[in-house]
Design a protein around this motif. Sequence first.
Motif, PDB file in Angstrom:
ATOM      1  N   LYS A 197       0.873  -1.114   0.122  1.00  0.00           N
ATOM      2  CA  LYS A 197      -0.023   0.091  -0.033  1.00  0.00           C
ATOM      3  C   LYS A 197       0.820   1.249  -0.032  1.00  0.00           C
ATOM      4  O   LYS A 197       1.963   1.222   0.444  1.00  0.00           O
ATOM      5  CB  LYS A 197      -0.885  -0.031   1.126  1.00  0.00           C
ATOM      6  CG  LYS A 197      -2.052   1.215   1.406  1.00  0.00           C
ATOM      7  CD  LYS A 197      -2.642   1.012   2.417  1.00  0.00           C
ATOM      8  CE  LYS A 197      -3.749   1.889   2.723  1.00  0.00           C
ATOM      9  NZ  LYS A 197      -4.055   1.998   4.154  1.00  0.00           N
ATOM     10  N   TYR A 198       0.463   2.314  -0.717  1.00  0.00           N
ATOM     11  CA  TYR A 198       1.139   3.786  -0.971  1.00  0.00           C
ATOM     12  C   TYR A 198       2.261   3.442  -1.772  1.00  0.00           C
ATOM     13  O   TYR A 198       2.861   4.397  -2.194  1.00  0.00           O
ATOM     14  CB  TYR A 198       1.550   4.206   0.544  1.00  0.00           C
ATOM     15  CG  TYR A 198       0.483   4.318   1.350  1.00  0.00           C
ATOM     16  CD1 TYR A 198      -0.663   4.828   1.365  1.00  0.00           C
ATOM     17  CD2 TYR A 198       0.715   3.337   2.679  1.00  0.00           C
ATOM     18  CE1 TYR A 198      -1.564   4.703   2.108  1.00  0.00           C
ATOM     19  CE2 TYR A 198      -0.630   3.319   3.604  1.00  0.00           C
ATOM     20  CZ  TYR A 198      -1.580   4.022   3.427  1.00  0.00           C
ATOM     21  OH  TYR A 198      -2.812   4.175   4.444  1.00  0.00           O
TER      22      TYR A 198
ATOM     23  N   HIS B  45      -2.912  -3.866   7.375  1.00  0.00           N
ATOM     24  CA  HIS B  45      -3.585  -2.593   6.881  1.00  0.00           C
ATOM     25  C   HIS B  45      -4.751  -2.672   6.830  1.00  0.00           C
ATOM     26  O   HIS B  45      -5.553  -1.801   6.620  1.00  0.00           O
ATOM     27  CB  HIS B  45      -2.599  -2.154   5.645  1.00  0.00           C
ATOM     28  CG  HIS B  45      -1.151  -1.607   5.970  1.00  0.00           C
ATOM     29  ND1 HIS B  45      -0.192  -2.516   6.467  1.00  0.00           N
ATOM     30  CD2 HIS B  45      -0.798  -0.384   6.307  1.00  0.00           C
ATOM     31  CE1 HIS B  45       0.849  -1.866   6.899  1.00  0.00           C
ATOM     32  NE2 HIS B  45       0.753  -0.628   6.679  1.00  0.00           N
ATOM     33  N   LEU B  46      -5.580  -3.657   6.108  1.00  0.00           N
ATOM     34  CA  LEU B  46      -6.848  -3.630   6.052  1.00  0.00           C
ATOM     35  C   LEU B  46      -7.810  -3.479   7.435  1.00  0.00           C
ATOM     36  O   LEU B  46      -8.748  -2.599   7.433  1.00  0.00           O
ATOM     37  CB  LEU B  46      -7.465  -5.042   5.353  1.00  0.00           C
ATOM     38  CG  LEU B  46      -7.060  -5.122   4.011  1.00  0.00           C
ATOM     39  CD1 LEU B  46      -7.627  -6.664   3.734  1.00  0.00           C
ATOM     40  CD2 LEU B  46      -7.623  -4.372   2.918  1.00  0.00           C
ATOM     41  N   ALA B  47      -7.280  -4.177   8.334  1.00  0.00           N
ATOM     42  CA  ALA B  47      -7.794  -3.740   9.876  1.00  0.00           C
ATOM     43  C   ALA B  47      -7.548  -2.445  10.071  1.00  0.00           C
ATOM     44  O   ALA B  47      -8.453  -1.731  10.543  1.00  0.00           O
ATOM     45  CB  ALA B  47      -6.987  -4.808  10.539  1.00  0.00           C
TER      46      ALA B  47
ATOM     47  N   ASN C 171      -7.561   3.223  15.758  1.00  0.00           N
ATOM     48  CA  ASN C 171      -7.366   2.064  16.889  1.00  0.00           C
ATOM     49  C   ASN C 171      -5.829   2.030  16.929  1.00  0.00           C
ATOM     50  O   ASN C 171      -5.165   1.458  15.889  1.00  0.00           O
ATOM     51  CB  ASN C 171      -8.042   0.959  16.301  1.00  0.00           C
ATOM     52  CG  ASN C 171      -7.956  -0.298  17.152  1.00  0.00           C
ATOM     53  OD1 ASN C 171      -6.970  -0.615  17.844  1.00  0.00           O
ATOM     54  ND2 ASN C 171      -8.890  -1.090  17.291  1.00  0.00           N
ATOM     55  N   PRO C 172      -5.168   2.179  17.985  1.00  0.00           N
ATOM     56  CA  PRO C 172      -3.831   1.920  18.203  1.00  0.00           C
ATOM     57  C   PRO C 172      -3.280   0.778  17.999  1.00  0.00           C
ATOM     58  O   PRO C 172      -2.047   0.639  17.724  1.00  0.00           O
ATOM     59  CB  PRO C 172      -3.680   2.485  19.929  1.00  0.00           C
ATOM     60  CG  PRO C 172      -4.944   2.264  20.548  1.00  0.00           C
ATOM     61  CD  PRO C 172      -5.935   2.576  19.417  1.00  0.00           C
ATOM     62  N   GLU C 173      -4.045  -0.291  18.487  1.00  0.00           N
ATOM     63  CA  GLU C 173      -3.641  -1.671  18.309  1.00  0.00           C
ATOM     64  C   GLU C 173      -3.468  -1.927  16.921  1.00  0.00           C
ATOM     65  O   GLU C 173      -2.441  -2.716  16.306  1.00  0.00           O
ATOM     66  CB  GLU C 173      -4.570  -2.700  18.731  1.00  0.00           C
ATOM     67  CG  GLU C 173      -4.616  -2.696  20.137  1.00  0.00           C
ATOM     68  CD  GLU C 173      -5.440  -3.632  21.029  1.00  0.00           C
ATOM     69  OE1 GLU C 173      -5.961  -4.705  20.202  1.00  0.00           O
ATOM     70  OE2 GLU C 173      -5.656  -3.734  22.121  1.00  0.00           O
ATOM     71  N   PHE C 174      -4.392  -1.755  15.891  1.00  0.00           N
ATOM     72  CA  PHE C 174      -4.240  -1.822  14.314  1.00  0.00           C
ATOM     73  C   PHE C 174      -3.076  -1.128  13.942  1.00  0.00           C
ATOM     74  O   PHE C 174      -2.199  -1.327  13.072  1.00  0.00           O
ATOM     75  CB  PHE C 174      -5.568  -1.168  13.810  1.00  0.00           C
ATOM     76  CG  PHE C 174      -6.910  -2.040  14.160  1.00  0.00           C
ATOM     77  CD1 PHE C 174      -6.875  -3.325  14.511  1.00  0.00           C
ATOM     78  CD2 PHE C 174      -7.984  -1.511  13.710  1.00  0.00           C
ATOM     79  CE1 PHE C 174      -7.821  -3.985  14.725  1.00  0.00           C
ATOM     80  CE2 PHE C 174      -9.157  -2.162  14.004  1.00  0.00           C
ATOM     81  CZ  PHE C 174      -8.979  -3.374  14.487  1.00  0.00           C
ATOM     82  N   GLN C 175      -2.789   0.445  14.504  1.00  0.00           N
ATOM     83  CA  GLN C 175      -1.521   1.060  13.978  1.00  0.00           C
ATOM     84  C   GLN C 175      -0.452   0.379  14.438  1.00  0.00           C
ATOM     85  O   GLN C 175       0.547   0.218  13.464  1.00  0.00           O
ATOM     86  CB  GLN C 175      -1.691   2.430  14.518  1.00  0.00           C
ATOM     87  CG  GLN C 175      -2.909   3.151  14.151  1.00  0.00           C
ATOM     88  CD  GLN C 175      -2.851   4.615  14.635  1.00  0.00           C
ATOM     89  OE1 GLN C 175      -1.702   4.836  15.505  1.00  0.00           O
ATOM     90  NE2 GLN C 175      -4.007   5.149  15.060  1.00  0.00           N
TER      91      GLN C 175
END
Length: 626
Positions: free
Chosen positions: A4-5, A106-108, A115-119
């Motif tokens: 991504k990006y 990254h989908l999450a 969401n800091p856990e996702f980050q």
Amino acid sequence: MKRKYEILMLLLFAVLLGFSCSQTDGDSSGALPERKDIAEEYTWNLNDLYSGLEAWEAEFQSVENSIPELKTYQGKLDHSGDIILECLKKRDELASRIDKLYVYAHLAMDSDTRNPEFQSRANRIASLEVRFHEMVSYIVPELQTIAGKTLERYIENTPGLDMYGHYFHDLNRSRSHILNPDQERLLAMTGDMARTPGRVHEMLTVTDIRFPKVKNEEGKWVELSPGRYYQMLYSEDPDVRRGAFEGMYGTYEKFQNVNAAAFDGMLKADIFYARARNFESTLHASLFSDNIPTDVYDNLIESVHNNLEPLRKYMELRKQVLGVDNLHLYDTSVPIVPEAGEKVPYEEARQKVLEALHPLGEDYLKLAKEGLYGRWIDVYETRGKTNGAYSWGTYDAPHPYILMNYNDTRDNMFTLAHELGHTIHSMLTNKNQPYIYSDYSLFVAEVASTMNEALLLDHLLKTTEDPNIRLALMDQWADNIVGTLYTQVLFAEFEKTIHEKAEAGIPITAETLNETYMAILKSYYGDSLVLDDLYKLTWGRIGHFYRSFYVYVYATSISASTYLSGKILDGNSQAVSDYLDMLKAGGSDYPINLLKNAGVDMSKPDAVNYTLQKFGEIVDEMSRAL
């Protein structure tokens, strides 16, 4: 690797192409809905990738422990073809597994960037990916030290190594731009730093910026968002359009210096890598991987400048229809006839998309139906969800995923068809190619998506006799050409100009960016409409600029797909077969060659001129109809 990006993220543009919007206006305060408020059937099912976080963590640890194994091949690649094959297969296996981990994380995160856990999970896999590239950075330089005749002998005498034939050919073409192993290792270690400007822009524009509340058509105050901004541009109320514009761009104006600093960081990174690898320019460096001459880029800009009159004529037509003395850029999305703004619920949209894709055959339709009804799609806009729309997948997964921000408009339906084109392209490529060729070029990727849009438009025109609806559909197509061809070439020209200024040592500030963008914008539209001063800040909204010299492929692709769709809709079965073969080929050849095999030569201006000529004819037909 698909990242991504950097490679696969295929967002649509906010400007004139249109970010999608939420399903509803949310609660009575006008706030966006939370993810928990959306029915499960309209959210993607990430369990198709991993059964849960524990499975993801276990795979992460396994991959992390396996990466050092690649060190055992260093210094030995010139010993035999068997060692080369074993090393490349091991590299590709780990790369594919990292892709899958990366996509899941990254989908999450994209479903809720707050969401800091996702980050944290996304950052962890991004760092692991950098370490992986650092570990394998010796492979290409070592392969390039092997004499050409020796490598040919290895390929001939090593069963399975011939699969990498195109890969080796491309490595040979790249010899003058590959550094020694130690230097390549250092460049690989800069990966996290190079991503920082894009991450800063994303966190600023998606997570930190809060847009003001503005009045909608009902006179209610609602929170502005990128999705709602585009929805409001459709409003027949000029106060709503102006309010949305001023709310959006007025907010960006407050952050223009931070935004400019991130943009400058991206430019400096581009220049660093181009010079480190001995390229003539950042443009040359960006187009080199696809083996596309810079003349293709320059000729595209020239072709559009030679055909600006139809664009200005279209703006004059819109001005007459609205009955205004001054037409502003934020007025140019208003439907020419009311039917252009009629609601298209998601259920209706996916059914019409399926009907439109019949010319591509039953196998294509089967995949399309699975994608539309199998929870591959995250449909509606929610708080914290990333903007826009994209298709994103990984080789070692059952299917790709589609991110939408659907809001029941005809334009959203076209976005759905667009992203489904990317998704099926990935499915066909992954089924027919090894991992090394699964990462197809953006130069062909956007042909797959805009082809679906062309087929959808044709289907809608053929299934209605209402002259007003037909006029609305012609306007839809004309507006799409403005957004996908004219606007993307405008963006491409801005990218080229601002990179050249940075390469010449001119300081890149908000003022430099504003003046450069506004001068180019005026050169396209002339006196055909009013260009409010705040539009100079458009560069700060476009996330695609952080994937440098990418946007031009929208223009070349819609030109190619317009040309090819004509053959397919004429019932040419060979054209269908050739087109599907291109989708199945993935990255097994250079993109210009793939398109030639499909029936269009993008090294010549024919397809671009054909599309712009057709645009002019449509504008004339609309003028007569009105």
